[in-house]
Motif scaffolding. Structure first.
Motif, mmCIF file in Angstrom:
data_model
loop_
_atom_site.group_PDB
_atom_site.id
_atom_site.type_symbol
_atom_site.label_atom_id
_atom_site.label_comp_id
_atom_site.label_asym_id
_atom_site.label_seq_id
_atom_site.Cartn_x
_atom_site.Cartn_y
_atom_site.Cartn_z
ATOM 1 N N THR A 191 5.242 0.548 4.323
ATOM 2 C CA THR A 191 5.849 0.267 3.024
ATOM 3 C C THR A 191 7.344 0.118 3.233
ATOM 4 O OG1 THR A 191 4.171 1.524 1.820
ATOM 5 C CG2 THR A 191 6.261 1.153 0.685
ATOM 6 N N TRP A 192 7.922 -0.908 2.625
ATOM 7 C CA TRP A 192 9.365 -1.114 2.700
ATOM 8 C C TRP A 192 10.007 -0.479 1.477
ATOM 9 C CZ3 TRP A 192 5.936 -4.585 4.654
ATOM 10 C CH2 TRP A 192 6.160 -5.013 5.975
ATOM 11 N N VAL A 193 11.152 0.167 1.690
ATOM 12 C CA VAL A 193 11.887 0.826 0.616
ATOM 13 C C VAL A 193 13.319 0.299 0.618
ATOM 14 C CG1 VAL A 193 12.804 3.048 -0.167
ATOM 15 C CG2 VAL A 193 10.469 2.903 0.706
ATOM 16 N N ASP A 194 13.809 -0.025 -0.550
ATOM 17 C CA ASP A 194 15.194 -0.485 -0.721
ATOM 18 C C ASP A 194 16.123 0.587 -0.160
ATOM 19 O OD1 ASP A 194 17.736 -1.154 -1.632
ATOM 20 O OD2 ASP A 194 17.074 -1.600 -3.662
ATOM 21 N N MET B 46 0.843 -1.175 0.000
ATOM 22 C CA MET B 46 0.000 0.000 0.000
ATOM 23 C C MET B 46 0.890 1.240 0.000
ATOM 24 S SD MET B 46 -2.868 0.933 2.780
ATOM 25 C CE MET B 46 -4.024 2.199 2.451
ATOM 26 N N SER B 47 0.537 2.212 -0.792
ATOM 27 C CA SER B 47 1.338 3.429 -0.821
ATOM 28 C C SER B 47 0.419 4.642 -0.732
ATOM 29 C CB SER B 47 2.181 3.491 -2.095
ATOM 30 O OG SER B 47 1.356 3.594 -3.210
ATOM 31 N N VAL B 48 1.003 5.761 -0.409
ATOM 32 C CA VAL B 48 0.273 7.010 -0.298
ATOM 33 C C VAL B 48 0.012 7.532 -1.699
ATOM 34 C CG1 VAL B 48 0.436 9.377 0.538
ATOM 35 C CG2 VAL B 48 1.360 7.520 1.908
ATOM 36 N N HIS C 7 1.167 7.028 7.461
ATOM 37 C CA HIS C 7 1.843 5.919 6.796
ATOM 38 C C HIS C 7 3.265 5.812 7.345
ATOM 39 C CE1 HIS C 7 1.640 3.356 3.098
ATOM 40 N NE2 HIS C 7 2.958 3.396 3.239
ATOM 41 N N LEU C 8 3.776 4.594 7.414
ATOM 42 C CA LEU C 8 5.140 4.362 7.892
ATOM 43 C C LEU C 8 5.978 3.746 6.778
ATOM 44 C CD1 LEU C 8 4.238 2.784 11.366
ATOM 45 C CD2 LEU C 8 4.652 5.198 10.822
ATOM 46 N N ILE C 9 7.229 4.160 6.705
ATOM 47 C CA ILE C 9 8.165 3.658 5.707
ATOM 48 C C ILE C 9 9.316 3.010 6.476
ATOM 49 C CG2 ILE C 9 9.656 4.275 3.756
ATOM 50 C CD1 ILE C 9 6.613 4.966 3.376
ATOM 51 N N VAL C 10 9.719 1.826 6.053
ATOM 52 C CA VAL C 10 10.827 1.129 6.702
ATOM 53 C C VAL C 10 11.855 0.772 5.632
ATOM 54 C CG1 VAL C 10 11.535 -0.925 8.005
ATOM 55 C CG2 VAL C 10 9.355 0.193 8.524
ATOM 56 N N GLY C 11 13.108 1.140 5.884
ATOM 57 C CA GLY C 11 14.186 0.778 4.973
ATOM 58 C C GLY C 11 14.425 -0.721 5.003
ATOM 59 N N LEU C 12 14.581 -1.296 3.827
ATOM 60 C CA LEU C 12 14.826 -2.732 3.705
ATOM 61 C C LEU C 12 16.249 -2.946 3.202
ATOM 62 C CD1 LEU C 12 13.336 -5.427 4.061
ATOM 63 C CD2 LEU C 12 12.776 -5.326 1.638
#
Length: 144
Positions: free
Chosen positions: A98-101, A1-3, A62-67
């Motif tokens: 959402t996970w972000v590279d 899911m994204s904003v 929304h929360l973003i987590v570095g992967l």
């Protein structure tokens, strides 16, 4: 899911580490991110109490987590830790994640801090900012 692009939303991003968790704050409408804080990762209770306080203060949508991955994109031990952390955020706080590279986010962050002549004590927060800005930039590139 994204904003959805163009929608006002407050975002918190996390650069998860075994010793420290960098946190950044951003806005989807302005597509801007800034380093916020570094949370010592002393224990599960300590980190989630600190995160709960940030969530109360900033009320993100929304929360973003570095992967983290290897340079070739292959997962490694920290990949699973970051995934688990993001899943715990979602489960505890019922916010989309959402996970972000995050490949090279710490290298980028260190270069930014050195360029500005700042101490490296905020490296993890700056890395979270790099991760969040990458997410926001990808929103700009998405078709509306």
């Amino acid at each position: 899911m994204s904003v959805a692009a163009g929608r006002e939303a407050t975002l918190l991003a996390f650069d998860y580490g075994e010793r420290r968790i960098g946190v950044a704050l951003g806005n989807a409408l302005t597509r801007s991110a800034r380093p916020l804080t570094v949370i010592p990762n002393r224990s599960r209770d300590y980190r989630f109490d600190a995160i709960a306080a940030l969530l109360r203060e900033w009320q993100p949508d929304h929360l973003i987590v570095g992967l983290p991955t290897h340079p070739d994109g292959a997962p490694h031990a920290m990949t699973q830790h970051a995934k688990r952390f993001g899943n715990q955020l979602n489960g505890r706080f019922n916010l989309p994640v959402t996970w972000v590279d995050e490949r090279y986010s710490s290298v980028d962050a260190e270069a930014r801090l050195r360029e500005r002549g700042e101490d490296l004590d905020q490296l993890d927060a700056e890395a979270a900012c790099v991760i969040l800005q990458q997410y926001l930039d990808e929103l700009s590139d998405s078709p509306t």
